[in-house]
Write a protein that holds these residues in place. Structure first.
Motif, PDB file in Angstrom:
ATOM      1  N   GLN A  43       0.880  -1.183   0.000  1.00  0.00           N
ATOM      2  CA  GLN A  43       0.000   0.000   0.000  1.00  0.00           C
ATOM      3  C   GLN A  43       0.913   1.227   0.000  1.00  0.00           C
ATOM      4  OE1 GLN A  43      -3.291  -0.169  -0.372  1.00  0.00           O
ATOM      5  NE2 GLN A  43      -3.525   2.036  -0.332  1.00  0.00           N
ATOM      6  N   VAL A  60      -1.852   5.841  -2.825  1.00  0.00           N
ATOM      7  CA  VAL A  60      -3.304   5.861  -2.649  1.00  0.00           C
ATOM      8  C   VAL A  60      -3.922   5.754  -4.044  1.00  0.00           C
ATOM      9  CG1 VAL A  60      -5.266   7.238  -1.871  1.00  0.00           C
ATOM     10  CG2 VAL A  60      -3.152   7.205  -0.534  1.00  0.00           C
ATOM     11  N   GLU A  90      -8.406   5.672   0.738  1.00  0.00           N
ATOM     12  CA  GLU A  90      -7.454   4.662   1.228  1.00  0.00           C
ATOM     13  C   GLU A  90      -6.337   5.325   2.037  1.00  0.00           C
ATOM     14  OE1 GLU A  90      -7.276   1.147  -2.117  1.00  0.00           O
ATOM     15  OE2 GLU A  90      -5.862   2.776  -2.250  1.00  0.00           O
TER      16      GLU A  90
END
Ligand SMILES: O=P(O)(O)OC[C@H]1O[C@H](OP(=O)(O)OP(=O)(O)O)[C@H](O)[C@@H]1O
Length: 281
Positions: free
Chosen positions: A84, A87, A92
């Protein structure tokens, strides 16, 4: 230097700090060093697969400082949240930054990570040392023989060309993931590069999670005439097990950076094998 091994699998490396770790009934991790620190220079080694692991690391770091540790370094083979690293969809989090800031706040002398997902993780960490996958892949290829290296996506290209150069110029086949623009879901692959007819192909990547990427890519490579297929991934999460991978791949290679696992189609090398140089770091 003395070691504090918070996870199994690191033990062969020099004297270690004895401690007891347990989890309170309410779920909070706790740790107690079993005696005075014989040295003030400590290297903590830990898998960070869960919030519990992160919590234990933070309390261990505090316990060491209170016991007189002056220089604390950290080796975490798998960096949590590393995928991750952007974004993609509004709403998120930028998870990798959350973990990086948490660790930076501990002021470690050095943080060492193994084959991070992208350049974002090392860019966010202060005083970072990256152990690349070259030695690991070289050991896998020694068991496979002549082959072509398959880069599963654009993000893997820079790393795989460096790897190819280190290993003497092995052919690289460039692949690209196609994703649905709205949802980010994987929708297929584009394969370009040298002729694959009958060639032994080795997909090299950092992480295998559910494995859909690799099963899908294996089908695409077969359609291009590929011969035997192998998968080499530094971090084996294998959240759907090894079985789905055992069909398209003759063998899967990984390290135990996430956990130790046995399966007849899997070869797991200890990431500790790639660490000896850290002792003198
Ligand atoms: O086993 P799977 O569940 O298929 O996941 C594995 C894939 O996930 C990661 O990439 P990711 O797609 O997150 O990265 P990217 O979007 O940065 O290419 C990793 O690098 C693999 O390519």
């Amino acid at each position: 230097m003395i070691y504090l091994h918070l996870s199994p699998g690191f033990e062969p490396y020099g004297p270690s700090v004895p401690f007891q770790a347990f989890v309170f009934n309410g779920g909070e991790p706790h740790l107690k060093l079993s005696g005075p620190l014989p040295e003030t220079d400590v290297l903590i080694t830990s898998r960070l697969n869960s919030f519990q692991d992160v919590g234990l690391l933070l309390v261990a770091t505090d316990a060491l400082r209170r016991a007189g540790a002056e220089r604390i370094s950290l080796f975490v083979p798998y960096f949590p949240g590393a995928r991750q690293d952007r974004v993609m969809i509004p709403g998120e989090p930028l998870t990798v930054k959350v973990y990086a800031e948490l660790l930076n706040a501990q002021h470690y002398h050095q943080i060492t990570i193994f084959d991070p997902h992208s350049d974002v993780t090392p860019a966010l960490l202060n005083k970072v040392q990256v152990v690349d996958n070259h030695q690991f892949v070289a050991q896998c290829l020694a068991q496979i023989g002549d082959c072509k290296l398959i880069a599963p996506d654009g993000g893997a290209l820079k790393k795989i060309y460096q790897l190819s150069e280190v290993l003497g110029g092995i052919d690289v086949v460039e692949c690209r993931k196609r994703r649905d623009v709205k949802t980010g879901a994987l929708s297929g692959f584009l394969v370009s590069g040298p002729d694959l007819q009958g060639a032994t192909c080795v997909i090299v990547d950092d992480i295998c999670d559910g494995g859909a990427t690799f099963v899908g890519l294996a089908e695409e490579l077969k359609q291009h005439g590929a011969g035997d297929l192998y998968l080499v991934v530094s971090h084996g999460i294998f959240s759907r097990g090894i079985e789905p991978l055992a069909v398209p791949f003759k063998r899967v290679f990984t390290t135990d950076s996430i956990r130790a696992i046995t399966h007849p189609n899997l070869t797991q090398l200890s990431f500790s094998l790639f660490l000896p140089h850290l002792i003198n770091a």
